[in-house]
Design a protein around this motif. Structure first.
Motif, mmCIF file in Angstrom:
data_model
loop_
_atom_site.group_PDB
_atom_site.id
_atom_site.type_symbol
_atom_site.label_atom_id
_atom_site.label_comp_id
_atom_site.label_asym_id
_atom_site.label_seq_id
_atom_site.Cartn_x
_atom_site.Cartn_y
_atom_site.Cartn_z
ATOM 1 N N LYS A 44 -12.565 6.499 -52.419
ATOM 2 C CA LYS A 44 -12.150 5.573 -53.474
ATOM 3 C C LYS A 44 -12.880 4.239 -53.367
ATOM 4 O O LYS A 44 -13.480 3.784 -54.325
ATOM 5 C CB LYS A 44 -10.640 5.358 -53.421
ATOM 6 C CG LYS A 44 -10.121 4.504 -54.551
ATOM 7 C CD LYS A 44 -8.611 4.452 -54.550
ATOM 8 C CE LYS A 44 -8.120 3.681 -55.760
ATOM 9 N NZ LYS A 44 -6.666 3.710 -55.860
ATOM 10 N N ILE A 80 -8.762 6.297 -49.748
ATOM 11 C CA ILE A 80 -8.458 7.700 -50.033
ATOM 12 C C ILE A 80 -9.765 8.475 -50.113
ATOM 13 O O ILE A 80 -10.716 8.042 -50.769
ATOM 14 C CB ILE A 80 -7.699 7.873 -51.363
ATOM 15 C CG1 ILE A 80 -6.389 7.096 -51.347
ATOM 16 C CG2 ILE A 80 -7.440 9.356 -51.645
ATOM 17 C CD1 ILE A 80 -5.662 7.090 -52.681
ATOM 18 N N TYR A 82 -11.392 11.916 -51.505
ATOM 19 C CA TYR A 82 -11.142 12.967 -52.492
ATOM 20 C C TYR A 82 -12.119 14.112 -52.247
ATOM 21 O O TYR A 82 -13.334 13.889 -52.200
ATOM 22 C CB TYR A 82 -11.370 12.443 -53.914
ATOM 23 C CG TYR A 82 -10.450 11.323 -54.303
ATOM 24 C CD1 TYR A 82 -9.147 11.583 -54.725
ATOM 25 C CD2 TYR A 82 -10.877 10.007 -54.260
ATOM 26 C CE1 TYR A 82 -8.300 10.551 -55.090
ATOM 27 C CE2 TYR A 82 -10.041 8.966 -54.619
ATOM 28 C CZ TYR A 82 -8.754 9.243 -55.035
ATOM 29 O OH TYR A 82 -7.918 8.213 -55.385
ATOM 30 N N GLU A 92 -8.413 19.414 -56.355
ATOM 31 C CA GLU A 92 -8.704 18.232 -55.550
ATOM 32 C C GLU A 92 -7.750 18.159 -54.359
ATOM 33 O O GLU A 92 -6.563 18.409 -54.483
ATOM 34 C CB GLU A 92 -8.541 16.977 -56.412
ATOM 35 C CG GLU A 92 -8.922 15.699 -55.721
ATOM 36 C CD GLU A 92 -8.834 14.524 -56.659
ATOM 37 O OE1 GLU A 92 -9.891 14.059 -57.124
ATOM 38 O OE2 GLU A 92 -7.705 14.067 -56.938
ATOM 39 N N LYS A 94 -6.594 15.445 -51.321
ATOM 40 C CA LYS A 94 -6.648 14.028 -50.969
ATOM 41 C C LYS A 94 -6.309 13.852 -49.494
ATOM 42 O O LYS A 94 -5.398 14.487 -48.978
ATOM 43 C CB LYS A 94 -5.646 13.219 -51.783
ATOM 44 C CG LYS A 94 -5.952 13.150 -53.254
ATOM 45 C CD LYS A 94 -4.896 12.334 -53.962
ATOM 46 C CE LYS A 94 -5.094 12.419 -55.464
ATOM 47 N NZ LYS A 94 -4.032 11.703 -56.178
ATOM 48 N N ARG A 96 -5.519 10.545 -47.019
ATOM 49 C CA ARG A 96 -5.312 9.094 -46.946
ATOM 50 C C ARG A 96 -5.872 8.563 -45.627
ATOM 51 O O ARG A 96 -5.769 9.220 -44.594
ATOM 52 C CB ARG A 96 -3.823 8.778 -47.054
ATOM 53 C CG ARG A 96 -3.261 9.113 -48.425
ATOM 54 C CD ARG A 96 -1.755 8.909 -48.496
ATOM 55 N NE ARG A 96 -0.997 9.760 -47.590
ATOM 56 C CZ ARG A 96 -0.686 11.040 -47.799
ATOM 57 N NH1 ARG A 96 -1.099 11.624 -48.896
ATOM 58 N NH2 ARG A 96 0.010 11.731 -46.925
#
Length: 112
Positions: A44, A80, A82, A92, A94, A96
């Motif tokens: 991100k 994040i 992806y 997708e 994810k 963290r």
């Protein structure tokens, strides 16, 4: 819903001192019944970390996602990762990332 993949860690914690090598690897393994490939990965923000991806040879192989802290100053950050897949059920994934970088500790000198 059935589990589509196993992830060794959905959340990465990069904790340590500034200047220290802080790295964590996450494994993403598709469940055999739902084998898929990870097509690409992105971050991100990406300001404070480097991310590398590698996969085995076959469609159901595990992926290794290597996350390395790049922040050189004390502080906290969040990001994040992806992972885009070829799965219609889970396009997708994810992951963290939490970073907690502390000031570099000054070594204590012992007296004579």
């Amino acid at each position: 819903m059935e589990q589509l993949f196993d992830v060794s860690n959905h959340t990465v914690h990069l904790d340590g001192e500034a200047g220290e090598d802080i790295t964590e690897t996450v494994t993403v393994k598709p469940v055999e019944k739902f084998g898929f490939r990870i097509l690409s990965g992105s971050v991100k923000k990406g300001d404070n970390l480097d991310v590398g991806f590698s996969q085995g040879e076959t469609k159901g192989s595990a992926w290794k996602v290597t996350v390395k802290n790049r922040a050189q100053q004390a502080g906290r950050y969040y990001d994040i990762i992806y992972l885009k897949t070829d799965s219609k059920l889970k396009p997708e994934v994810k992951i963290r990332v939490f970073g907690h970088i502390k000031d570099e500790q000054t070594p204590v000198e012992s007296g004579p």
